[in-house]
Design an enzyme around this catalytic site. Structure first.
Site, PDB file in Angstrom:
ATOM      1  N   HIS A   1       0.828  -1.251  -0.320  1.00 31.70           N
ATOM      2  CA  HIS A   1      -0.021   0.597  -0.001  1.00 31.70           C
ATOM      3  C   HIS A   1       0.974   1.289   0.024  1.00 31.70           C
ATOM      4  O   HIS A   1       1.882   0.634   0.525  1.00 31.70           O
ATOM      5  CB  HIS A   1      -0.992  -0.008   1.013  1.00 31.70           C
ATOM      6  CG  HIS A   1      -2.060  -1.117   1.015  1.00 31.70           C
ATOM      7  ND1 HIS A   1      -3.766  -1.134   1.079  1.00 31.70           N
ATOM      8  CD2 HIS A   1      -2.365  -1.870   1.859  1.00 31.70           C
ATOM      9  CE1 HIS A   1      -4.127  -2.395   0.882  1.00 31.70           C
ATOM     10  NE2 HIS A   1      -2.705  -3.176   1.909  1.00 31.70           N
TER      11      HIS A   1
ATOM     12  N   LYS B   1      26.027 -13.656  15.488  1.00 36.89           N
ATOM     13  CA  LYS B   1      27.553 -14.521  15.245  1.00 36.89           C
ATOM     14  C   LYS B   1      27.736 -15.281  13.915  1.00 36.89           C
ATOM     15  O   LYS B   1      27.096 -14.765  13.372  1.00 36.89           O
ATOM     16  CB  LYS B   1      26.988 -16.256  15.991  1.00 36.89           C
ATOM     17  CG  LYS B   1      25.770 -16.764  16.299  1.00 36.89           C
ATOM     18  CD  LYS B   1      26.508 -17.981  17.256  1.00 36.89           C
ATOM     19  CE  LYS B   1      25.757 -18.396  18.290  1.00 36.89           C
ATOM     20  NZ  LYS B   1      25.352 -19.218  19.095  1.00 36.89           N
TER      21      LYS B   1
HETATM   22  C1  LIG Z   1      18.846 -18.570  15.420  1.00 40.82           C
HETATM   23  C2  LIG Z   1      19.131 -19.534  16.012  1.00 40.82           C
HETATM   24  C3  LIG Z   1      20.042 -21.082  15.067  1.00 40.82           C
HETATM   25  C4  LIG Z   1      20.321 -19.535  17.267  1.00 40.82           C
HETATM   26  O1  LIG Z   1      20.723 -20.298  17.721  1.00 40.82           O
HETATM   27  P1  LIG Z   1      21.848 -20.410  18.773  1.00 40.82           P
HETATM   28  O2  LIG Z   1      23.210 -20.129  17.842  1.00 40.82           O
HETATM   29  O3  LIG Z   1      22.215 -22.308  19.290  1.00 40.82           O
HETATM   30  O4  LIG Z   1      21.549 -19.781  19.452  1.00 40.82           O
HETATM   31  P2  LIG Z   1      21.787 -18.850  21.483  1.00 40.82           P
HETATM   32  O5  LIG Z   1      19.878 -20.116  21.788  1.00 40.82           O
HETATM   33  O6  LIG Z   1      23.357 -19.495  22.486  1.00 40.82           O
HETATM   34  O7  LIG Z   1      21.274 -17.479  21.035  1.00 40.82           O
HETATM   35  C5  LIG Z   1      22.044 -16.241  20.717  1.00 40.82           C
HETATM   36  C6  LIG Z   1      21.675 -14.982  21.131  1.00 40.82           C
HETATM   37  O8  LIG Z   1      20.610 -14.894  20.633  1.00 40.82           O
HETATM   38  C7  LIG Z   1      19.990 -14.345  20.326  1.00 40.82           C
HETATM   39  N1  LIG Z   1      18.499 -15.219  19.781  1.00 40.82           N
HETATM   40  C8  LIG Z   1      18.816 -16.406  19.436  1.00 40.82           C
HETATM   41  N2  LIG Z   1      17.776 -17.473  19.009  1.00 40.82           N
HETATM   42  C9  LIG Z   1      17.100 -15.693  18.285  1.00 40.82           C
HETATM   43  C10 LIG Z   1      15.406 -15.619  17.458  1.00 40.82           C
HETATM   44  N3  LIG Z   1      15.057 -15.848  17.318  1.00 40.82           N
HETATM   45  N4  LIG Z   1      15.587 -14.353  17.744  1.00 40.82           N
HETATM   46  C11 LIG Z   1      15.811 -13.598  18.763  1.00 40.82           C
HETATM   47  N5  LIG Z   1      16.867 -13.499  19.224  1.00 40.82           N
HETATM   48  C12 LIG Z   1      17.395 -14.644  19.045  1.00 40.82           C
HETATM   49  C13 LIG Z   1      19.082 -15.665  21.848  1.00 40.82           C
HETATM   50  O9  LIG Z   1      18.280 -14.601  22.691  1.00 40.82           O
HETATM   51  C14 LIG Z   1      20.409 -14.563  22.559  1.00 40.82           C
HETATM   52  O10 LIG Z   1      20.680 -14.363  23.213  1.00 40.82           O
HETATM   53  P3  LIG Z   1      22.268 -13.467  24.646  1.00 40.82           P
HETATM   54  O11 LIG Z   1      23.377 -14.087  23.730  1.00 40.82           O
HETATM   55  O12 LIG Z   1      21.856 -11.915  24.605  1.00 40.82           O
HETATM   56  O13 LIG Z   1      21.809 -14.553  25.561  1.00 40.82           O
HETATM   57  C15 LIG Z   1      18.446 -20.458  17.042  1.00 40.82           C
HETATM   58  O14 LIG Z   1      17.701 -19.624  17.938  1.00 40.82           O
HETATM   59  C16 LIG Z   1      16.798 -20.694  16.033  1.00 40.82           C
HETATM   60  O15 LIG Z   1      16.012 -19.571  16.197  1.00 40.82           O
HETATM   61  N6  LIG Z   1      16.404 -21.316  14.969  1.00 40.82           N
HETATM   62  C17 LIG Z   1      15.484 -21.040  14.312  1.00 40.82           C
HETATM   63  C18 LIG Z   1      14.512 -22.768  14.283  1.00 40.82           C
HETATM   64  C19 LIG Z   1      13.600 -22.833  13.675  1.00 40.82           C
HETATM   65  O16 LIG Z   1      12.910 -22.155  13.422  1.00 40.82           O
HETATM   66  N7  LIG Z   1      13.253 -23.992  12.682  1.00 40.82           N
HETATM   67  C20 LIG Z   1      11.875 -24.022  12.267  1.00 40.82           C
HETATM   68  C21 LIG Z   1      11.617 -24.891  11.989  1.00 40.82           C
HETATM   69  S1  LIG Z   1      10.319 -25.369  10.877  1.00 40.82           S
END
Ligand SMILES: CC(C)(COP(=O)(O)OP(=O)(O)OC[C@H]1O[C@@H](n2cnc3c(N)ncnc32)[C@H](O)[C@@H]1OP(=O)(O)O)[C@@H](O)C(=O)NCCC(=O)NCCS
Length: 213
Positions: free
Chosen positions: A139, A211
């Site tokens: 939009h 990261k």
């Molecule tokens: C993004 C992702 C891969 C990161 O996993 P990870 O490398 O193990 O990272 P961590 O859990 O150690 O988190 C690291 C930091 O990122 C933040 N973070 C992780 N995932 C996040 C998200 N989705 N949104 C916002 N912040 C996120 C954590 O809070 C943490 O913050 P901090 O350092 O301030 O404590 C995971 O959280 C994720 O979102 N996976 C996707 C799952 C998904 O959707 N699968 C699809 C199925 S169809």
């Protein structure tokens, strides 16, 4: 003893339901892939050897292009991948000049792709359930022209480019002008607008690099 019989004895209800489930989705895939290839051919969409679970909704605006590489998967079944797909895949070009290109072997679960200008998605991407990818605001932003729609409406669009082997987490939103580099991961529920480099994990709203890989 036969390996299958051994498994059945270990957990009969578990293995029977898991095999019945597999059979159900084999039949689903066979039926809907056949159906969707006929529908796509009639709509002028190329999707070589794509696999479909349940019916996806494709719309190609006249004169626009939707090109899909080989062996992509479009999962519109609410229960197939167990993550909770909210609706069928919706893949649409919405203006004459729209060009939507998807590479080979990318997978989509209940994705919504709305393309007004240009969306390119690479090879081997994994798109989590209910992801929205769009290159447009849909939009006008100008309050005086907010309700205009159609070719002459001042609706902002910017191309979206998603590289190869990108993994986009469940319920994420990819907005206009986004570029995501090869191999990067977008965290669940992220709102992405701008450039995410290759080989990083990025997450949040707004989506930021958390990261390197
Ligand atoms: C993004 C992702 C891969 C990161 O996993 P990870 O490398 O193990 O990272 P961590 O859990 O150690 O988190 C690291 C930091 O990122 C933040 N973070 C992780 N995932 C996040 C998200 N989705 N949104 C916002 N912040 C996120 C954590 O809070 C943490 O913050 P901090 O350092 O301030 O404590 C995971 O959280 C994720 O979102 N996976 C996707 C799952 C998904 O959707 N699968 C699809 C199925 S169809």
């Amino acid at each position: 003893m036969n390996r299958y019989i051994k498994k059945l004895i270990t957990d009969p209800s578990g293995y029977i339901q898991s095999n019945l489930r597999e059979l159900k989705y084999q039949v689903n895939q066979w039926y809907y892939s056949g159906f969707m290839h006929i529908v796509l051919a009639l709509k002028g969409v190329r999707a070589n050897k794509a696999v479909f679970y349940n019916k996806s909704n494709f719309y190609r605006c006249p004169e626009s292009t939707i090109k899909i590489g080989q062996n992509c998967i479009f999962d519109s079944s609410k229960h197939h991948n167990m993550i909770g797909v909210n609706s069928c895949c919706i893949v649409a070009t919405l203006s004459k000049q729209a060009q939507l290109t998807i590479g080979n072997a990318s997978g989509f679960s209940g994705v919504k792709i709305g393309c007004f200008q240009s969306i390119t998605i690479g090879d081997d991407c994994l798109t989590g359930a209910n992801v929205l990818i769009t290159d447009s605001d849909w939009h006008p932003i100008d309050p005086a022209r907010r309700h205009e729609f159609g070719e002459d409406a001042p609706i902002a669009t910017r191309p979206v480019k998603i590289g190869n082997n990108v993994f986009i987490g469940v319920n994420s939103i990819i907005l206009k002008g986004t570029t995501i580099g090869n191999n990067s991961v977008i965290g669940a529920g992220s709102v992405v607008s701008g450039t995410i480099p290759a080989n990083v994990i990025a997450a949040g709203n707004p989506c930021k690099v958390i990261k390197s890989l």
